[in-house]
Design a protein around this motif. Structure first.
Motif, PDB file in Angstrom:
ATOM      1  N   ALA A 142      -5.260   4.634   5.971  1.00 44.26           N
ATOM      2  CA  ALA A 142      -4.273   3.417   5.672  1.00 44.26           C
ATOM      3  C   ALA A 142      -4.104   2.769   6.875  1.00 44.26           C
ATOM      4  O   ALA A 142      -3.580   3.389   7.683  1.00 44.26           O
ATOM      5  CB  ALA A 142      -3.236   3.552   4.688  1.00 44.26           C
ATOM      6  N   ILE A 143      -4.572   1.461   7.077  1.00 43.90           N
ATOM      7  CA  ILE A 143      -4.007   0.832   8.343  1.00 43.90           C
ATOM      8  C   ILE A 143      -2.433   0.349   8.199  1.00 43.90           C
ATOM      9  O   ILE A 143      -2.309  -0.299   7.150  1.00 43.90           O
ATOM     10  CB  ILE A 143      -5.078  -0.545   8.478  1.00 43.90           C
ATOM     11  CG1 ILE A 143      -6.086   0.023   8.940  1.00 43.90           C
ATOM     12  CG2 ILE A 143      -4.201  -1.377   9.736  1.00 43.90           C
ATOM     13  CD1 ILE A 143      -7.406  -0.988   9.108  1.00 43.90           C
ATOM     14  N   ILE A 144      -1.778   0.723   8.932  1.00 40.29           N
ATOM     15  CA  ILE A 144      -0.217   0.609   9.001  1.00 40.29           C
ATOM     16  C   ILE A 144      -0.049  -0.906   9.748  1.00 40.29           C
ATOM     17  O   ILE A 144       0.832  -1.697   9.223  1.00 40.29           O
ATOM     18  CB  ILE A 144       0.514   1.490   9.458  1.00 40.29           C
ATOM     19  CG1 ILE A 144       0.324   3.089   8.655  1.00 40.29           C
ATOM     20  CG2 ILE A 144       2.003   1.300   9.495  1.00 40.29           C
ATOM     21  CD1 ILE A 144       0.247   2.563   7.426  1.00 40.29           C
ATOM     22  N   LEU A 145      -0.519  -1.116  11.029  1.00 41.80           N
ATOM     23  CA  LEU A 145      -0.243  -2.199  11.606  1.00 41.80           C
ATOM     24  C   LEU A 145      -1.697  -2.689  12.167  1.00 41.80           C
ATOM     25  O   LEU A 145      -2.219  -1.805  13.064  1.00 41.80           O
ATOM     26  CB  LEU A 145       0.769  -1.661  12.713  1.00 41.80           C
ATOM     27  CG  LEU A 145       1.438  -2.985  13.460  1.00 41.80           C
ATOM     28  CD1 LEU A 145       1.985  -3.919  12.643  1.00 41.80           C
ATOM     29  CD2 LEU A 145       2.449  -2.424  14.647  1.00 41.80           C
ATOM     30  N   GLU A 146      -1.999  -4.000  12.303  1.00 42.92           N
ATOM     31  CA  GLU A 146      -2.941  -4.717  12.722  1.00 42.92           C
ATOM     32  C   GLU A 146      -2.477  -5.289  14.067  1.00 42.92           C
ATOM     33  O   GLU A 146      -1.446  -6.014  13.760  1.00 42.92           O
ATOM     34  CB  GLU A 146      -3.884  -5.321  11.817  1.00 42.92           C
ATOM     35  CG  GLU A 146      -4.467  -4.457  11.136  1.00 42.92           C
ATOM     36  CD  GLU A 146      -5.268  -5.670  10.067  1.00 42.92           C
ATOM     37  OE1 GLU A 146      -5.789  -6.711  10.565  1.00 42.92           O
ATOM     38  OE2 GLU A 146      -5.558  -5.099   8.711  1.00 42.92           O
ATOM     39  N   GLN A 204       0.950  -1.211   0.020  1.00 48.85           N
ATOM     40  CA  GLN A 204      -0.127  -0.007  -0.043  1.00 48.85           C
ATOM     41  C   GLN A 204       0.908   1.156  -0.085  1.00 48.85           C
ATOM     42  O   GLN A 204       2.044   1.186   0.453  1.00 48.85           O
ATOM     43  CB  GLN A 204      -1.023   0.071   1.199  1.00 48.85           C
ATOM     44  CG  GLN A 204      -0.330   0.079   2.661  1.00 48.85           C
ATOM     45  CD  GLN A 204      -1.279   0.153   3.904  1.00 48.85           C
ATOM     46  OE1 GLN A 204      -2.344  -0.106   3.574  1.00 48.85           O
ATOM     47  NE2 GLN A 204      -0.813   0.158   4.891  1.00 48.85           N
ATOM     48  N   GLN A 205       0.253   2.375  -0.491  1.00 49.31           N
ATOM     49  CA  GLN A 205       0.929   3.591  -0.509  1.00 49.31           C
ATOM     50  C   GLN A 205       0.984   4.096   0.960  1.00 49.31           C
ATOM     51  O   GLN A 205      -0.062   4.240   1.642  1.00 49.31           O
ATOM     52  CB  GLN A 205      -0.057   4.685  -1.385  1.00 49.31           C
ATOM     53  CG  GLN A 205       0.553   6.000  -1.473  1.00 49.31           C
ATOM     54  CD  GLN A 205       1.566   6.345  -2.235  1.00 49.31           C
ATOM     55  OE1 GLN A 205       1.753   5.750  -3.419  1.00 49.31           O
ATOM     56  NE2 GLN A 205       2.111   7.520  -2.146  1.00 49.31           N
ATOM     57  N   ARG A 206       2.243   4.608   1.427  1.00 49.90           N
ATOM     58  CA  ARG A 206       2.404   5.146   2.685  1.00 49.90           C
ATOM     59  C   ARG A 206       2.315   6.670   2.363  1.00 49.90           C
ATOM     60  O   ARG A 206       2.943   7.085   1.734  1.00 49.90           O
ATOM     61  CB  ARG A 206       3.622   4.723   3.218  1.00 49.90           C
ATOM     62  CG  ARG A 206       3.630   2.991   3.635  1.00 49.90           C
ATOM     63  CD  ARG A 206       4.694   2.775   4.626  1.00 49.90           C
ATOM     64  NE  ARG A 206       4.310   1.456   5.066  1.00 49.90           N
ATOM     65  CZ  ARG A 206       4.599   1.101   6.370  1.00 49.90           C
ATOM     66  NH1 ARG A 206       5.065   2.081   7.118  1.00 49.90           N
ATOM     67  NH2 ARG A 206       4.266  -0.205   6.673  1.00 49.90           N
ATOM     68  N   HIS A 207       1.452   7.256   3.441  1.00 51.83           N
ATOM     69  CA  HIS A 207       1.366   8.520   3.554  1.00 51.83           C
ATOM     70  C   HIS A 207       2.682   9.195   4.269  1.00 51.83           C
ATOM     71  O   HIS A 207       2.896   8.448   5.341  1.00 51.83           O
ATOM     72  CB  HIS A 207       0.181   9.087   4.380  1.00 51.83           C
ATOM     73  CG  HIS A 207      -1.072   8.743   3.766  1.00 51.83           C
ATOM     74  ND1 HIS A 207      -1.638   8.663   2.270  1.00 51.83           N
ATOM     75  CD2 HIS A 207      -2.018   7.731   4.273  1.00 51.83           C
ATOM     76  CE1 HIS A 207      -2.897   8.003   2.147  1.00 51.83           C
ATOM     77  NE2 HIS A 207      -3.022   7.524   3.256  1.00 51.83           N
ATOM     78  N   THR A 246       8.484   7.297   5.742  1.00 47.96           N
ATOM     79  CA  THR A 246       7.846   6.033   5.160  1.00 47.96           C
ATOM     80  C   THR A 246       8.081   4.955   6.176  1.00 47.96           C
ATOM     81  O   THR A 246       7.136   4.048   6.198  1.00 47.96           O
ATOM     82  CB  THR A 246       8.483   5.697   3.953  1.00 47.96           C
ATOM     83  OG1 THR A 246       9.848   5.501   4.167  1.00 47.96           O
ATOM     84  CG2 THR A 246       8.107   6.500   2.804  1.00 47.96           C
ATOM     85  N   ASP A 247       8.879   5.029   7.184  1.00 44.77           N
ATOM     86  CA  ASP A 247       8.912   4.073   8.230  1.00 44.77           C
ATOM     87  C   ASP A 247       8.140   4.336   9.426  1.00 44.77           C
ATOM     88  O   ASP A 247       8.226   3.406  10.565  1.00 44.77           O
ATOM     89  CB  ASP A 247      10.695   3.910   8.722  1.00 44.77           C
ATOM     90  CG  ASP A 247      11.076   5.091   9.510  1.00 44.77           C
ATOM     91  OD1 ASP A 247      10.451   6.192   9.648  1.00 44.77           O
ATOM     92  OD2 ASP A 247      12.375   5.014   9.855  1.00 44.77           O
TER      93      ASP A 247
END
Length: 120
Positions: A51-55, A2-5, A107-108
């Motif tokens: 955007a979900i980064i970490l579930e 996915q695209q990271r904001h 991005t990290d």
């Protein structure tokens, strides 16, 4: 992937209150409730341009990122409304804490603003 904001973004962190006790006492019901929790959160985050980064980074937490703060707030409100309407298992009432914070991100997704958001 996915695209990271990046740049100035708004972070949304969620955490299910009392989930450790629920897992210990009602494992099957908690598993079902958490699956439904995840479906609702994903639907509302993605439906509000996030955007979900970490579930489940820690237990049942969710980490999402939005380019606009108003989208994060609207998503959080929609999630809470959906949770209120959901017929949760009797022994596993779902109460979710949420934190919203706007700051800078690379991005990290590491740094002071992410840490602050996670601690709210």
């Amino acid at each position: 992937m996915q695209q990271r904001h990046v740049g100035t973004v708004t972070f949304l962190f969620t955490d299910m209150e009392g989930s450790s006790r629920a897992w210990e006492s009602y494992q099957a019901e908690t598993r079902a409730a958490l699956q439904r929790h995840d479906e609702i959160v994903a639907r509302e985050v993605e439906g509000h341009n996030g955007a979900i980064i970490l579930e489940r980074g820690e237990g049942d937490s969710v980490f999402a990122v939005f380019t606009r703060g108003s989208d994060a707030v609207t998503a959080a409100f929609a999630i809470q409304r959906a949770f209120k309407k959901e017929p949760w298992p009797t022994h596993v009432p779902v109460r979710v804490r949420m934190a919203i914070h706007t700051g800078e991100a690379a991005t990290d997704y590491r740094g002071a603003d992410v840490n602050r958001a996670a601690r709210i």
